[in-house]
Design a protein around this motif. Structure first.
Motif, mmCIF file in Angstrom:
data_model
loop_
_atom_site.group_PDB
_atom_site.id
_atom_site.type_symbol
_atom_site.label_atom_id
_atom_site.label_comp_id
_atom_site.label_asym_id
_atom_site.label_seq_id
_atom_site.Cartn_x
_atom_site.Cartn_y
_atom_site.Cartn_z
ATOM 1 N N GLU A 57 0.956 -1.187 -0.067
ATOM 2 C CA GLU A 57 0.093 0.260 0.052
ATOM 3 C C GLU A 57 0.740 1.066 0.033
ATOM 4 O O GLU A 57 1.917 1.336 0.651
ATOM 5 C CB GLU A 57 -0.935 -0.091 1.232
ATOM 6 N N ARG A 63 4.380 5.281 3.566
ATOM 7 C CA ARG A 63 3.332 6.380 4.009
ATOM 8 C C ARG A 63 4.283 7.811 3.926
ATOM 9 O O ARG A 63 5.480 7.850 4.380
ATOM 10 C CB ARG A 63 2.981 6.394 5.396
ATOM 11 N N ARG A 104 -3.348 0.513 -3.141
ATOM 12 C CA ARG A 104 -2.710 -0.711 -3.319
ATOM 13 C C ARG A 104 -2.328 -1.455 -4.651
ATOM 14 O O ARG A 104 -3.338 -1.504 -5.361
ATOM 15 C CB ARG A 104 -3.545 -1.538 -2.232
ATOM 16 N N SER A 146 -5.015 6.548 0.034
ATOM 17 C CA SER A 146 -3.959 5.420 -0.276
ATOM 18 C C SER A 146 -4.444 4.659 -1.478
ATOM 19 O O SER A 146 -5.549 4.552 -2.075
ATOM 20 C CB SER A 146 -4.046 4.465 1.036
ATOM 21 N N GLU A 185 4.411 -1.412 3.028
ATOM 22 C CA GLU A 185 3.759 -0.263 3.061
ATOM 23 C C GLU A 185 4.642 1.048 2.910
ATOM 24 O O GLU A 185 5.690 0.915 3.650
ATOM 25 C CB GLU A 185 2.789 -0.060 4.195
ATOM 26 N N VAL A 217 0.553 5.271 1.026
ATOM 27 C CA VAL A 217 -0.441 6.087 1.415
ATOM 28 C C VAL A 217 0.312 7.566 1.488
ATOM 29 O O VAL A 217 1.463 7.691 1.789
ATOM 30 C CB VAL A 217 -0.686 5.807 2.952
#
Length: 156
Positions: free
Chosen positions: A37, A129, A46, A44, A127, A39
């Motif tokens: 993912e 961010r 994926r 977000s 992930e 973000v």
């Protein structure tokens, strides 16, 4: 406990992301996030295809196929679990841009917070961010419908 090879592999993933963005290889960026993912400040996304589409629609590429940017990633701090099958990283980034009529300048700065997992001996993003803290003139870097969206994008 991590090994030097684990540390190198994860650090190389962080560097590969910057290299792929700066060369305009958004399919390559997407491939880094196969089951992961991404973000950003605006939401977000994926998976490889969705992340490639996001960058393709958001980031301006010039005649040479690149966004004419240079991402600098610093202050990387890695932490591994025991045994080393997952890891987290914190880092700062600064994005520079230059064009024939735009002198070299910093256009964005912020932080990455990453999670990684090791599957079949290969480290991968789980992930990313991205938090943008400082922005300059993004008008030549991002396709933005209006100035109000300037700080609500996720590409860093």
């Amino acid at each position: 406990m991590s090994t030097a090879a684990d540390t190198t592999a994860v650090t190389n993933l962080i560097a590969k992301y910057a290299e792929l963005i700066d060369t305009g290889d958004f399919a390559g960026v997407g491939a880094l996030f196969e089951d992961a993912e991404f973000v950003g400040n605006g939401g977000s996304v994926r998976g490889s295809a969705a992340i490639e589409r996001m960058f393709t629609s958001l980031v301006i590429r010039y005649d040479d196929g690149t966004p004419r940017t240079h991402h600098v990633t610093t202050n990387i701090a890695l932490e591994f679990d025991d045994p080393a099958t997952t890891a987290t990283a914190r880092a700062y980034f600064t994005v520079f841009q230059a064009l024939p009529d735009l002198p070299l300048q910093a256009i964005a700065a912020g932080r990455y917070r990453d999670r990684f997992q090791c599957l079949d001996g290969q480290w991968r993003f789980a992930e990313r961010r991205v938090t943008m803290h400082l922005t300059g003139d993004l008008s030549r870097h991002l396709r933005m419908p209006n100035a109000a969206t300037r700080d609500n994008h996720g590409a860093g």
